[in-house]
Design a protein around this motif. Structure first.
Motif, PDB file in Angstrom:
ATOM      1  N   GLY A  33       0.796  -1.223   0.000  1.00  9.57           N
ATOM      2  CA  GLY A  33       0.000   0.000   0.000  1.00  9.57           C
ATOM      3  C   GLY A  33       0.828   1.273   0.000  1.00  9.57           C
ATOM      4  O   GLY A  33       0.335   2.333   0.387  1.00  9.57           O
ATOM      5  N   ILE A  36      -0.551   4.759  -1.804  1.00 14.00           N
ATOM      6  CA  ILE A  36      -1.479   5.637  -1.087  1.00 14.00           C
ATOM      7  C   ILE A  36      -0.771   6.353   0.060  1.00 14.00           C
ATOM      8  O   ILE A  36      -1.041   7.530   0.331  1.00 14.00           O
ATOM      9  N   CYS A 169      -7.990   3.374   6.115  1.00 11.66           N
ATOM     10  CA  CYS A 169      -8.859   4.558   6.147  1.00 11.66           C
ATOM     11  C   CYS A 169      -9.134   5.021   7.576  1.00 11.66           C
ATOM     12  O   CYS A 169      -8.992   6.203   7.898  1.00 11.66           O
ATOM     13  N   SER A 190      -6.370   6.964  -3.090  1.00 12.19           N
ATOM     14  CA  SER A 190      -6.209   5.510  -3.194  1.00 12.19           C
ATOM     15  C   SER A 190      -6.371   4.990  -4.609  1.00 12.19           C
ATOM     16  O   SER A 190      -6.185   3.791  -4.853  1.00 12.19           O
ATOM     17  N   TYR A 195      -2.911  -0.821  -8.396  1.00 11.19           N
ATOM     18  CA  TYR A 195      -3.803  -1.690  -7.650  1.00 11.19           C
ATOM     19  C   TYR A 195      -4.597  -2.601  -8.589  1.00 11.19           C
ATOM     20  O   TYR A 195      -5.265  -2.134  -9.516  1.00 11.19           O
TER      21      TYR A 195
END
Length: 254
Positions: A33, A36, A169, A190, A195
């Motif tokens: 991740g 992000i 989040c 995001s 992704y």
């Protein structure tokens, strides 16, 4: 001097995100991740327009070639970490899901798949991917971190808090509230071509299926489709330290 050497080992694979007037330092690793997290950091520091202008919106290119190349960045980061002047966080991910993400990145990348003695035309199966990593043992650290461990030896000396991708989040909102930061547009931050989750809709048994980008045609199997008892145990063994350090349940893929 000894502590500086230990710190160098922790930050050398991927330079943490640091800014003089930003209250926290962010550690990250690929396939967990990081896109992000980088976008969120640059948003909070008012640099997203700069990312667009200087790196065509590519946060990784901007971070690597522009942001961390500013004068004294490395020295200021090192000093802040050694002085324990800022809180530290690292973004981590469920090892089961990250292993699949790393595999899919590998079959899509000429640079990564050659590490497995294949090419993007001959492809690779998830089982073959895992056995190659398993056979490397501790030498997995010599591979690109896109397919290696999340954990870096000694990081617990410098990383105080973890943000879990599965809860990003809610945790990011907590961080924003705690440090009185801007409320970020997380749904926009995001969005990324990196992704593949939204494209992972194909159900079935793909553990032993040799896959290539052309054979998939941008429709990917679900995470669960890659797992049987054998591949589950392989991931548990290969990424044992990731499970232990970050507290993930070795029984659950989700």
């Amino acid at each position: 001097m000894f502590e500086e050497k230990r710190l160098e080992n922790v930050i050398s694979p991927y330079t943490p995100l640091y800014a003089k007037d930003f209250p926290i330092i962010l550690f990250w690793i690929p396939k967990s991740g990081c896109t992000i997290l980088n976008r969120w950091f640059f948003f909070q520091n008012g640099l997203l327009n700069d990312v667009e202008e200087k790196s065509a919106g590519d946060v990784h290119s901007y971070r690597h070639f522009v942001f961390t190349k500013t004068k004294n960045y490395q020295q200021a980061l090192t000093k802040a970490l050694l002085d324990r002047r800022k809180d530290t966080y690292k973004l981590v991910r469920n090892p089961f899901r990250r292993a699949v993400s790393s595999f899919l990145a590998t079959i899509c990348s000429p640079r990564l798949i050659c590490l497995f003695h294949r090419d993007i035309h001959s492809g690779l199966s998830f089982r073959q991917f895992l056995y190659h990593l398993h056979d490397l043992g501790s030498e997995i650290d010599s591979l690109d971190r896109h397919v290696g461990y999340q954990y870096i030896e000694g990081e617990e000396e410098f990383v105080e808090n973890y943000i879990y991708l599965e809860q990003i989040c809610s945790q990011i909102r907590e961080v924003e509230n705690m440090y009185r930061l801007l409320k970020s547009p997380l749904s926009q931050l995001s969005k990324s071509s990196h992704y593949l989750s939204d494209l992972m809709t194909k159900k079935g048994k793909f553990t032993n299926t040799v896959l290539t980008m052309s054979s998939l045609n941008w429709v990917f199997p679900t995470y669960e489709s890659f797992y049987n008892l054998e591949t589950k145990e392989l991931v548990q063994e290969i990424f044992k330290k990731d499970f232990e350090i970050y507290g993930y349940d070795i029984k659950h893929i989700k």
